[in-house]
Design an enzyme around this catalytic site. Structure first.
Site, PDB file in Angstrom:
ATOM      1  N   ASN A   7       0.879  -1.170   0.000  1.00 59.60           N
ATOM      2  CA  ASN A   7       0.000   0.000   0.000  1.00 59.60           C
ATOM      3  C   ASN A   7       0.917   1.220   0.000  1.00 59.60           C
ATOM      4  O   ASN A   7       1.487   1.588   1.022  1.00 59.60           O
ATOM      5  CB  ASN A   7      -0.885  -0.027   1.254  1.00 59.60           C
ATOM      6  CG  ASN A   7      -1.839   1.138   1.315  1.00 59.60           C
ATOM      7  OD1 ASN A   7      -1.794   2.035   0.463  1.00 59.60           O
ATOM      8  ND2 ASN A   7      -2.699   1.141   2.309  1.00 59.60           N
ATOM      9  N   LYS A  14       3.395   0.816   3.055  1.00 61.46           N
ATOM     10  CA  LYS A  14       3.055  -0.201   4.060  1.00 61.46           C
ATOM     11  C   LYS A  14       3.094  -1.552   3.370  1.00 61.46           C
ATOM     12  O   LYS A  14       2.684  -1.663   2.202  1.00 61.46           O
ATOM     13  CB  LYS A  14       1.630   0.027   4.579  1.00 61.46           C
ATOM     14  CG  LYS A  14       1.516   1.188   5.534  1.00 61.46           C
ATOM     15  CD  LYS A  14       0.129   1.179   6.170  1.00 61.46           C
ATOM     16  CE  LYS A  14      -0.321   2.591   6.437  1.00 61.46           C
ATOM     17  NZ  LYS A  14      -1.706   2.858   6.231  1.00 61.46           N
ATOM     18  N   ARG A  91      -2.497  -2.112  -3.572  1.00 64.74           N
ATOM     19  CA  ARG A  91      -3.715  -1.328  -3.371  1.00 64.74           C
ATOM     20  C   ARG A  91      -3.638  -0.112  -4.304  1.00 64.74           C
ATOM     21  O   ARG A  91      -2.676   0.652  -4.248  1.00 64.74           O
ATOM     22  CB  ARG A  91      -3.798  -0.853  -1.925  1.00 64.74           C
ATOM     23  CG  ARG A  91      -4.983   0.025  -1.719  1.00 64.74           C
ATOM     24  CD  ARG A  91      -4.923   0.740  -0.403  1.00 64.74           C
ATOM     25  NE  ARG A  91      -6.092   1.594  -0.269  1.00 64.74           N
ATOM     26  CZ  ARG A  91      -6.115   2.709   0.439  1.00 64.74           C
ATOM     27  NH1 ARG A  91      -5.046   3.100   1.081  1.00 64.74           N
ATOM     28  NH2 ARG A  91      -7.199   3.429   0.514  1.00 64.74           N
ATOM     29  N   HIS A 180     -12.845   2.887  -0.093  1.00 62.31           N
ATOM     30  CA  HIS A 180     -12.872   1.830   0.933  1.00 62.31           C
ATOM     31  C   HIS A 180     -13.580   0.580   0.409  1.00 62.31           C
ATOM     32  O   HIS A 180     -14.099  -0.231   1.190  1.00 62.31           O
ATOM     33  CB  HIS A 180     -13.628   2.261   2.216  1.00 62.31           C
ATOM     34  CG  HIS A 180     -13.014   3.394   2.974  1.00 62.31           C
ATOM     35  ND1 HIS A 180     -13.779   4.397   3.529  1.00 62.31           N
ATOM     36  CD2 HIS A 180     -11.740   3.677   3.294  1.00 62.31           C
ATOM     37  CE1 HIS A 180     -12.987   5.253   4.159  1.00 62.31           C
ATOM     38  NE2 HIS A 180     -11.736   4.840   4.027  1.00 62.31           N
ATOM     39  N   HIS A 208     -17.998   1.919   7.643  1.00 61.02           N
ATOM     40  CA  HIS A 208     -16.533   1.895   7.796  1.00 61.02           C
ATOM     41  C   HIS A 208     -16.159   3.213   8.463  1.00 61.02           C
ATOM     42  O   HIS A 208     -16.110   4.265   7.820  1.00 61.02           O
ATOM     43  CB  HIS A 208     -15.867   1.745   6.413  1.00 61.02           C
ATOM     44  CG  HIS A 208     -14.374   1.784   6.457  1.00 61.02           C
ATOM     45  ND1 HIS A 208     -13.586   0.680   6.207  1.00 61.02           N
ATOM     46  CD2 HIS A 208     -13.510   2.795   6.728  1.00 61.02           C
ATOM     47  CE1 HIS A 208     -12.315   1.010   6.325  1.00 61.02           C
ATOM     48  NE2 HIS A 208     -12.244   2.292   6.638  1.00 61.02           N
ATOM     49  N   GLY A 210     -13.442   5.020  10.344  1.00 58.24           N
ATOM     50  CA  GLY A 210     -12.070   5.216  10.813  1.00 58.24           C
ATOM     51  C   GLY A 210     -11.777   6.696  10.759  1.00 58.24           C
ATOM     52  O   GLY A 210     -12.698   7.515  10.840  1.00 58.24           O
ATOM     53  N   ASN A 211     -10.511   7.032  10.608  1.00 55.39           N
ATOM     54  CA  ASN A 211     -10.178   8.439  10.414  1.00 55.39           C
ATOM     55  C   ASN A 211     -10.836   8.924   9.125  1.00 55.39           C
ATOM     56  O   ASN A 211     -11.475   9.968   9.088  1.00 55.39           O
ATOM     57  CB  ASN A 211      -8.654   8.579  10.376  1.00 55.39           C
ATOM     58  CG  ASN A 211      -8.257  10.016  10.440  1.00 55.39           C
ATOM     59  OD1 ASN A 211      -8.934  10.838  11.061  1.00 55.39           O
ATOM     60  ND2 ASN A 211      -7.179  10.347   9.760  1.00 55.39           N
ATOM     61  N   GLY A 212     -10.716   8.129   8.071  1.00 57.52           N
ATOM     62  CA  GLY A 212     -11.553   8.302   6.877  1.00 57.52           C
ATOM     63  C   GLY A 212     -12.776   7.427   7.102  1.00 57.52           C
ATOM     64  O   GLY A 212     -12.654   6.360   7.703  1.00 57.52           O
ATOM     65  N   ARG A 241     -11.762  15.466   7.620  1.00 53.58           N
ATOM     66  CA  ARG A 241     -12.511  15.877   6.423  1.00 53.58           C
ATOM     67  C   ARG A 241     -13.933  16.288   6.790  1.00 53.58           C
ATOM     68  O   ARG A 241     -14.565  15.663   7.651  1.00 53.58           O
ATOM     69  CB  ARG A 241     -12.581  14.729   5.404  1.00 53.58           C
ATOM     70  CG  ARG A 241     -11.245  14.412   4.794  1.00 53.58           C
ATOM     71  CD  ARG A 241     -11.380  13.323   3.729  1.00 53.58           C
ATOM     72  NE  ARG A 241     -10.151  12.563   3.670  1.00 53.58           N
ATOM     73  CZ  ARG A 241     -10.086  11.236   3.547  1.00 53.58           C
ATOM     74  NH1 ARG A 241     -11.190  10.524   3.443  1.00 53.58           N
ATOM     75  NH2 ARG A 241      -8.928  10.638   3.509  1.00 53.58           N
ATOM     76  N   GLY A 334     -15.383   2.230  14.417  1.00 54.44           N
ATOM     77  CA  GLY A 334     -16.464   1.237  14.354  1.00 54.44           C
ATOM     78  C   GLY A 334     -16.142  -0.020  15.146  1.00 54.44           C
ATOM     79  O   GLY A 334     -17.018  -0.625  15.758  1.00 54.44           O
ATOM     80  N   GLU A 335     -14.876  -0.409  15.147  1.00 52.33           N
ATOM     81  CA  GLU A 335     -14.488  -1.643  15.844  1.00 52.33           C
ATOM     82  C   GLU A 335     -14.296  -1.432  17.343  1.00 52.33           C
ATOM     83  O   GLU A 335     -14.462  -2.361  18.133  1.00 52.33           O
ATOM     84  CB  GLU A 335     -13.172  -2.186  15.256  1.00 52.33           C
ATOM     85  CG  GLU A 335     -13.338  -2.740  13.851  1.00 52.33           C
ATOM     86  CD  GLU A 335     -12.018  -2.940  13.121  1.00 52.33           C
ATOM     87  OE1 GLU A 335     -10.976  -3.133  13.788  1.00 52.33           O
ATOM     88  OE2 GLU A 335     -12.019  -2.895  11.880  1.00 52.33           O
ATOM     89  N   ASN A 336     -13.908  -0.196  17.712  1.00 48.26           N
ATOM     90  CA  ASN A 336     -13.477   0.012  19.104  1.00 48.26           C
ATOM     91  C   ASN A 336     -14.300   0.972  19.945  1.00 48.26           C
ATOM     92  O   ASN A 336     -14.178   0.966  21.164  1.00 48.26           O
ATOM     93  CB  ASN A 336     -12.034   0.549  19.096  1.00 48.26           C
ATOM     94  CG  ASN A 336     -11.078  -0.456  18.508  1.00 48.26           C
ATOM     95  OD1 ASN A 336     -10.911  -1.533  19.044  1.00 48.26           O
ATOM     96  ND2 ASN A 336     -10.455  -0.106  17.386  1.00 48.26           N
ATOM     97  N   GLU A 385      -8.183  -5.209   5.049  1.00 46.42           N
ATOM     98  CA  GLU A 385      -8.013  -4.894   3.632  1.00 46.42           C
ATOM     99  C   GLU A 385      -6.824  -5.638   3.028  1.00 46.42           C
ATOM    100  O   GLU A 385      -6.854  -6.042   1.875  1.00 46.42           O
ATOM    101  CB  GLU A 385      -7.871  -3.375   3.458  1.00 46.42           C
ATOM    102  CG  GLU A 385      -9.216  -2.674   3.607  1.00 46.42           C
ATOM    103  CD  GLU A 385      -9.116  -1.209   3.962  1.00 46.42           C
ATOM    104  OE1 GLU A 385      -8.629  -0.899   5.072  1.00 46.42           O
ATOM    105  OE2 GLU A 385      -9.519  -0.371   3.154  1.00 46.42           O
TER     106      GLU A 385
HETATM  107  P1  AMP Z   1      -8.492   3.982  11.397  1.00 53.88           P
HETATM  108  O1  AMP Z   1      -8.410   5.115  10.421  1.00 53.88           O
HETATM  109  O2  AMP Z   1      -9.407   2.882  10.921  1.00 53.88           O
HETATM  110  O3  AMP Z   1      -7.159   3.479  11.840  1.00 53.88           O
HETATM  111  O4  AMP Z   1      -9.200   4.561  12.720  1.00 53.88           O
HETATM  112  C1  AMP Z   1      -8.609   5.560  13.507  1.00 53.88           C
HETATM  113  C2  AMP Z   1      -9.598   5.995  14.563  1.00 53.88           C
HETATM  114  O5  AMP Z   1      -9.962   4.854  15.376  1.00 53.88           O
HETATM  115  C3  AMP Z   1      -9.041   7.037  15.531  1.00 53.88           C
HETATM  116  O6  AMP Z   1      -9.880   8.156  15.583  1.00 53.88           O
HETATM  117  C4  AMP Z   1      -9.056   6.352  16.879  1.00 53.88           C
HETATM  118  O7  AMP Z   1      -9.451   7.207  17.888  1.00 53.88           O
HETATM  119  C5  AMP Z   1     -10.091   5.261  16.721  1.00 53.88           C
HETATM  120  N1  AMP Z   1      -9.756   4.182  17.662  1.00 53.88           N
HETATM  121  C6  AMP Z   1      -8.775   3.279  17.531  1.00 53.88           C
HETATM  122  N2  AMP Z   1      -8.715   2.483  18.627  1.00 53.88           N
HETATM  123  C7  AMP Z   1      -9.683   2.917  19.479  1.00 53.88           C
HETATM  124  C8  AMP Z   1     -10.135   2.529  20.784  1.00 53.88           C
HETATM  125  N3  AMP Z   1      -9.569   1.517  21.428  1.00 53.88           N
HETATM  126  N4  AMP Z   1     -11.171   3.220  21.318  1.00 53.88           N
HETATM  127  C9  AMP Z   1     -11.760   4.232  20.664  1.00 53.88           C
HETATM  128  N5  AMP Z   1     -11.375   4.659  19.428  1.00 53.88           N
HETATM  129  C10 AMP Z   1     -10.351   4.007  18.854  1.00 53.88           C
END
Ligand code: AMP
Length: 404
Positions: A7, A14, A91, A180, A208, A210-212, A241, A334-336, A385
């Site tokens: 990537n 990466k 990617r 994504h 999805h 995440g940051n994005g 964004r 979404g996961e955490n 991914e």
């Molecule tokens: P990503 O772009 O998918 O790596 O997601 C990054 C985002 O996930 C960041 O804003 C983090 O704050 C959030 N994140 C990652 N781990 C945790 C966690 N354990 N609890 C809450 N948010 C998390």
């Protein structure tokens, strides 16, 4: 077969080496500051410690050379020689309308990817540099391009056209592409698998986050709508964004602040989202939650606005599919982020959604967080991914071998 997944960004690369049989990650790493002073490679063999080495990487070819060096190193390496790398999966961010599927990379494919460069000027040229660097150092290893946009190519016209003069679509291909895609495909397929159902029989909304961040509507196994557009700027409020805004805001702010349109778009990409809304507290949801708990009102508003927008998209895509069977949360937030999932689902009570708070208290695991009597199944499914790219690479390499 061992598959190297790459990537490549403009100054970073990466990588993961994946054994396609066991699907185990043998090693992974990151080259940073390529072409900039202070470049370094961080390499981690499975079960081993991370090792960072400061090395001179004037370009991406040098970076790939170091990746190969690390992978074959006596101490931290995981293979004896390059011969043990059977294929490389790359990617690629934008495949335009040309690529609705992953492809084996040929000179013709490279040319076609290059023709999509103006749709993703920050990403595609960097992705191509990575392909060319690998080609130079591993000329006989087959390579596959896996596109972020490909999964969304099944969207119908009514979903991908903007309300603009049609000639802009015809002349410049201005339309919704979505991003994504590898993640939306992987997570929706996994949701069906975990439920023991055929994806073709389900209406799934993948969030999805995440940051994005993007949401997609997957009906009968195909993407029918997604929130990112011509670029990844559209849709949800993200880390930095803005997501959807009135397009007239661009010239309004340009006028007020004495900026060019490009400068305002740059603000929309890099200084907006929850970072901008919180008055600069952070783009990281953990920092925002902490600030909000400590009484920072802007941080609280940023989080509230963010989840409200996610819930609105889920509502829109439920209408787009005339119903929803499964909602799947994935990516970092979404996961955490337990609170974010709960807040979003609170808006969705009208769909008959009920959340099991105990199940939702878990992080980063494949889990159903809705109660057994919830009308919609709500799941958390960690995305992968790299594994999806490795699977696609293997699938296409096997097709080539079959044909020969
Ligand atoms: P990503 O772009 O998918 O790596 O997601 C990054 C985002 O996930 C960041 O804003 C983090 O704050 C959030 N994140 C990652 N781990 C945790 C966690 N354990 N609890 C809450 N948010 C998390």
């Amino acid at each position: 077969m061992n598959i190297l997944v790459i990537n490549c960004g403009s100054s970073s690369l990466k990588y993961q080496l994946i054994d396609s049989e066991s699907e185990n990650v043998l090693a992974k790493g990151l080259c940073e500051r390529i072409g900039i002073d202070g470049s370094a490679i961080t390499h981690q063999p499975a079960g081993g410690e991370k090792v960072t080495s400061k090395v001179d990487m004037p370009n991406h070819t040098a970076a790939v050379k170091y990746v190969i060096e690390k992978l074959t190193d006596e101490k931290v390496g995981v293979v004896k020689s390059l011969d043990e790398i059977g294929a490389v999966g790359h990617r690629i961010v934008h495949g335009g309308e040309k690529f609705a599927k992953s492809v084996v990379i040929t000179d013709e494919v490279l040319k076609a990817i290059e023709e999509c460069n103006d749709l993703a000027p920050l990403h595609n040229p960097a992705n191509l540099i990575g392909v060319n660097a690998c080609k130079e150092l591993m000329p006989s290893v087959p390579m596959v391009a896996v596109f972020d946009t490909a999964f969304h190519q099944t969207m119908p016209k009514k979903a991908y056209l903007y309300g603009l003069p049609y000639e802009y679509y015809e002349k410049y291909k201005v339309r919704r592409y979505g991003f994504h895609g590898t993640s939306h495909d992987f997570v929706s397929a996994r949701a069906a698998e975990l439920l023991g159902k055929d994806r073709k029989d389900l209406k799934i909304i993948v969030c999805h986050l995440g940051n994005g961040a993007s949401v997609s509507a997957v009906k009968n196994g195909e993407c029918v709508d997604t929130s990112m557009g011509l670029t990844p700027l559209e849709g949800l409020i993200m880390g930095t964004r803005s997501g959807d805004i009135d397009p007239a805001i661009v010239s309004f702010i340009a006028d007020k602040e004495g900026m060019s349109a490009d400068e305002v778009i740059n603000v929309c990409n890099k200084k907006s989202g929850v970072l901008g809304l919180s008055g600069g507290v952070s783009s990281d949801f953990r920092d925002l939650a902490k600030a909000s708990e400590e009484g920072n009102e802007k941080a609280a508003v940023a989080l509230e606005t963010w989840s409200y927008h996610v819930a609105k998209y889920v509502g829109a895509y439920t209408a787009a599919m005339n119903g929803v069977d499964v909602i799947a949360f994935t990516a970092g937030v979404g996961e955490n982020n337990i609170d974010a999932r709960e807040e979003i689902c609170e808006y969705l009570g009208y769909l008959g959604i009920a959340i099991d708070k105990e199940a939702n208290a878990k992080r980063g695991e494949e889990i159903t967080i809705s109660t057994p009597d919830s009308k919609v199944t709500v799941m958390v499914i960690p995305t992968n991914e790299e594994l999806a790219i490795a699977r696609e690479t293997l699938r296409l390499c096997l097709c080539v071998i079959k044909k020969q």
